[in-house]
Design an enzyme around this catalytic site. Structure first.
Site, mmCIF file in Angstrom:
data_model
loop_
_atom_site.group_PDB
_atom_site.id
_atom_site.type_symbol
_atom_site.label_atom_id
_atom_site.label_comp_id
_atom_site.label_asym_id
_atom_site.label_seq_id
_atom_site.Cartn_x
_atom_site.Cartn_y
_atom_site.Cartn_z
ATOM 1 N N ASP A 66 101.592 0.022 3.645
ATOM 2 C CA ASP A 66 101.460 -1.135 4.961
ATOM 3 C C ASP A 66 100.513 -0.939 6.230
ATOM 4 O O ASP A 66 100.023 0.226 6.507
ATOM 5 C CB ASP A 66 103.326 -0.906 5.627
ATOM 6 C CG ASP A 66 103.720 -1.116 6.677
ATOM 7 O OD1 ASP A 66 104.223 -2.003 6.431
ATOM 8 O OD2 ASP A 66 104.027 -0.957 7.862
ATOM 9 N N THR A 99 101.637 -7.760 8.259
ATOM 10 C CA THR A 99 100.536 -7.126 8.608
ATOM 11 C C THR A 99 99.452 -6.819 8.567
ATOM 12 O O THR A 99 98.542 -6.968 8.523
ATOM 13 C CB THR A 99 101.162 -6.002 9.463
ATOM 14 O OG1 THR A 99 101.739 -4.932 8.497
ATOM 15 C CG2 THR A 99 102.104 -5.729 10.025
ATOM 16 N N THR A 100 99.358 -6.755 6.895
ATOM 17 C CA THR A 100 98.014 -6.688 6.286
ATOM 18 C C THR A 100 97.676 -8.329 6.852
ATOM 19 O O THR A 100 96.305 -8.289 7.043
ATOM 20 C CB THR A 100 98.498 -6.417 4.469
ATOM 21 O OG1 THR A 100 98.686 -5.505 4.342
ATOM 22 C CG2 THR A 100 97.079 -6.505 4.342
ATOM 23 N N ASP A 398 110.072 -4.161 6.398
ATOM 24 C CA ASP A 398 109.125 -5.195 6.765
ATOM 25 C C ASP A 398 110.782 -6.352 6.148
ATOM 26 O O ASP A 398 110.659 -7.620 6.241
ATOM 27 C CB ASP A 398 109.006 -5.174 5.132
ATOM 28 C CG ASP A 398 107.587 -4.149 5.731
ATOM 29 O OD1 ASP A 398 107.193 -4.271 6.734
ATOM 30 O OD2 ASP A 398 106.919 -4.752 5.478
HETATM 31 P P1 ADP Z 1 101.445 -8.542 4.611
HETATM 32 O O1 ADP Z 1 101.674 -6.471 5.104
HETATM 33 O O2 ADP Z 1 100.958 -9.118 4.797
HETATM 34 O O3 ADP Z 1 103.071 -8.358 4.003
HETATM 35 P P2 ADP Z 1 101.994 -6.980 1.714
HETATM 36 O O4 ADP Z 1 101.284 -6.131 0.965
HETATM 37 O O5 ADP Z 1 103.316 -7.386 1.356
HETATM 38 O O6 ADP Z 1 101.306 -7.918 3.046
HETATM 39 O O7 ADP Z 1 101.383 -8.702 0.745
HETATM 40 C C1 ADP Z 1 101.829 -10.142 1.198
HETATM 41 C C2 ADP Z 1 101.366 -10.991 0.369
HETATM 42 O O8 ADP Z 1 101.478 -10.720 -0.533
HETATM 43 C C3 ADP Z 1 101.604 -12.657 0.750
HETATM 44 O O9 ADP Z 1 100.367 -13.596 0.704
HETATM 45 C C4 ADP Z 1 101.996 -12.611 -0.967
HETATM 46 O O10 ADP Z 1 102.624 -14.463 -0.488
HETATM 47 C C5 ADP Z 1 101.830 -12.383 -1.650
HETATM 48 N N1 ADP Z 1 102.915 -11.988 -2.982
HETATM 49 C C6 ADP Z 1 103.818 -11.341 -2.776
HETATM 50 N N2 ADP Z 1 104.171 -10.958 -3.618
HETATM 51 C C7 ADP Z 1 103.452 -11.846 -4.391
HETATM 52 C C8 ADP Z 1 104.208 -12.065 -5.876
HETATM 53 N N3 ADP Z 1 104.954 -11.915 -6.944
HETATM 54 N N4 ADP Z 1 102.732 -13.166 -6.222
HETATM 55 C C9 ADP Z 1 101.841 -13.715 -5.553
HETATM 56 N N5 ADP Z 1 101.900 -13.095 -4.421
HETATM 57 C C10 ADP Z 1 102.400 -12.481 -3.801
HETATM 58 MG MG MG Z 2 104.743 -7.792 3.459
#
Ligand code: ADP
Ligand code: MG
Length: 549
Positions: A66, A99-100, A398
């Site tokens: 996170d 957040t990332t 989240d």
């Molecule tokens: P954040 O803290 O920004 O939510 P995450 O680690 O949750 O970061 O990653 C979110 C990113 O990962 C988004 O751009 C989302 O579209 C992408 N994402 C999530 N699941 C998938 C998937 N199954 N295939 C491709 N991209 C994905």
């Molecule tokens: Mg996320």
């Protein structure tokens, strides 16, 4: 060194030992710090992102994916890093997810700004361009977003699953189960406002956790879980059709009453004094009994003697319950919170199908459940270790955020996996041509920064980032190609609608605005004055920062 020269006279502006960075030096340092922060969280993006293990001074371990948590636990010291931590926190508070991404985007925006500053473009021009680009990006987002009906559980579940995707908390079937549970919880507590929209108060989805069992045992409780035990062993441990009194008053004799000096001259007087105290406690219990309550929860204490009388009357009681829990109980059971026992009557009582004390992982907890249409519910998280349930709790935050952000925003969602960012970038580049001037260069940098998301997803999947961007751009220009994103599981670009990678529009909008505002704030700084005896820049960058990549 901190001195100005005025009319030949030396003016000392800063205290001895203070240091100062000006103009380009200040900007260069700040941007370097922001990029370092972005690099530090970058590897965690997406489902293929890695976790970080953070060890505190005291040896406490946090394992997480996170972004907001990582930055918080890193204890960054540099003021610019702190701005970014705040941005991540705001994103966390406003939407709960993304957040990332917000940090990666802010880092990208500042990196782009550095190029422009290097070309001699003034920060105010860059800021203006960024502001225009952010506004346009929001417009583009709303153009590309689709709407999901609240009854469309399947699509809502996809949004929930994507939000949970990057967190390491069990297999897909467990994640599916938890998604369902969160959607149910959100729908249970949401309330329709006058303008026909829905509002969800996250405070009324309580997340309670206890290590033990497995993550698959995580359950939704239609009511509230109180992390306390029943006050007295003689009280019932289980009630059906509980009638609940919520008190913000103690079942004790107030200290001030007993403090009054009483002169005791004979043993009889002690006896009569104690009898009087007992009578008062008995009267308190009588008032509770008369209301018809069989379960009493108070924020304050309950005297041993009162406990005894309550037990004798077959009333279950829990004392010293947190105010926030009392409020949740009120929302869940319909009970009114009473501040004076004299006011307590049967209409003030709340209702629950079951109230029961259960032993969970060696500790007693009181379950107030099977409430009728409760406006407050609890998700009870279980899992093998403390680290697992801690991460599960963050992940729930989240998912609750993502599902709520969708429902509150008329169900609007976009295609994830870096797909929507490609579209926004493309349209921003077209838009920059219309804007012209030097601002257009900033708008183009904004587009590049947004493409940092698909780029980072590609990197995390171990595929060539530049090739991926080129392929995605060309697919998105073709007919029906706007569904393409980074398929991290197949290590190639792929159809994100098939993969079900959907994300709330509100999360993207918030993350773009926040990243842009953070970048603008940092770009406005052209003077760093540090009176803490430290160099604000210099060798090794900022104190407390990870080494630069
Ligand atoms: P954040 O803290 O920004 O939510 P995450 O680690 O949750 O970061 O990653 C979110 C990113 O990962 C988004 O751009 C989302 O579209 C992408 N994402 C999530 N699941 C998938 C998937 N199954 N295939 C491709 N991209 C994905
Ligand atoms: Mg996320």
């Amino acid at each position: 060194m901190a001195e100005n020269n005025m009319g030949g006279q030396q003016v000392l502006l800063l205290p001895e030992g203070a240091s100062r960075l000006l103009g380009r030096d200040a900007q260069r340092t700040n941007i370097a710090v922001a990029v370092a922060v972005a690099n530090a969280v970058k590897t965690t993006l997406g489902p293929k992102g890695m976790d970080k293990m953070l060890v505190s001074d005291l040896g406490d371990i946090v394992i997480t994916n996170d972004g907001a948590t990582i930055l918080e636990e890193m204890n960054v010291e540099h003021p610019v890093a702190k701005i970014l931590v705040d941005v991540a926190k705001t994103q966390d508070r406003e939407v709960g997810d993304g957040t990332t991404s917000v940090i990666i985007t802010a880092g990208g925006l500042l990196k782009g700004a550095e190029d422009l500053l290097e070309q001699g473009i003034h920060p105010t021009i860059i800021i203006k361009g960024y502001k225009m680009a952010a506004g346009k990006a929001a417009e583009i987002l709303s153009k590309y977003s689709k709407s999901v009906e609240i009854s469309d559980e399947q699509t809502l579940q996809k949004i929930a699953m994507v939000s949970m995707g990057s967190k390491n908390i069990g297999d897909d079937s467990t994640k599916a189960q938890i998604s369902k549970l969160v959607i149910k919880a959100v729908k249970q507590v949401m309330e329709k406002t006058q303008d026909g929209k829905y509002r969800i108060d996250h405070d009324f989805i309580k997340v309670e956790k206890k290590a033990g069992g497995s993550i698959a045992d995580t359950a939704l409780i239609n009511g509230v879980l109180i992390d306390k035990e029943v006050a007295h062993p003689g009280m019932p441990k289980s009630l059906t059709n509980a009638k609940i009194a919520l008190l913000d008053v103690a079942l004790e004799i107030e200290k001030t009453e007993t403090d009054a000096k009483i002169e005791i001259t004979s043993p009889d007087q002690i006896q009569s004094y104690l009898q009087q105290e007992e009578r008062m406690l008995k009267e308190m219990v009588e008032k509770v009994k008369k209301s018809g309550a069989n379960f009493v929860v108070t924020q304050k204490g309950i005297d041993d003697m009162a406990q005894h009388y309550l037990a004798k009357a077959g009333i279950m009681a829990v004392r010293r319950v947190k105010k926030s829990d009392i409020e949740k109980l009120s929302k869940a059971t319909g009970a009114k919170i009473i501040t004076s026992l004299d006011d307590l009557n049967s209409e003030d009582l709340g209702h629950a199908g079951i109230v029961e004390e259960r032993k969970i992982a060696g500790e007693q907890m009181v379950f107030v459940e099977k409430c009728k249409d409760p406006k407050s519910v609890t998700i009870f998280v279980r899992g093998g270790t403390q680290q697992v349930i801690d991460e599960a709790e963050r992940s729930l935050n989240d998912v609750i955020g993502a599902v709520s952000a969708t429902i509150e925003n008329d169900g609007r969602y976009v295609i994830g996996g870096g797909s929507i960012e490609i579209d926004i970038a493309d349209e921003l580049r077209n838009y920059s041509g219309q804007v012209g001037g030097r601002e257009q260069l900033a708008i183009q940098k904004f587009a590049d920064a947004l493409e940092g998301i698909p780029k980072t997803l590609a990197e995390s999947a171990g595929i060539d980032a530049i090739d991926t961007l080129v392929q995605l751009r060309s697919k998105h220009k073709a007919k029906d190609g706007k569904i393409y994103g980074v398929d991290v599981y197949r290590n190639a670009i792929g159809d994100m609608t098939k993969a079900g990678v959907f994300e709330p529009e509100k999360m993207k909008v918030q993350s773009i605005y926040s990243a842009s505002e953070a970048a603008e704030m940092i770009l406005r700084i052209d003077d760093i004055i540090s009176s803490r005896g430290r160099s604000p820049g210099g060798q090794g960058g900022a104190p407390g920062m990870p080494p630069m990549e």
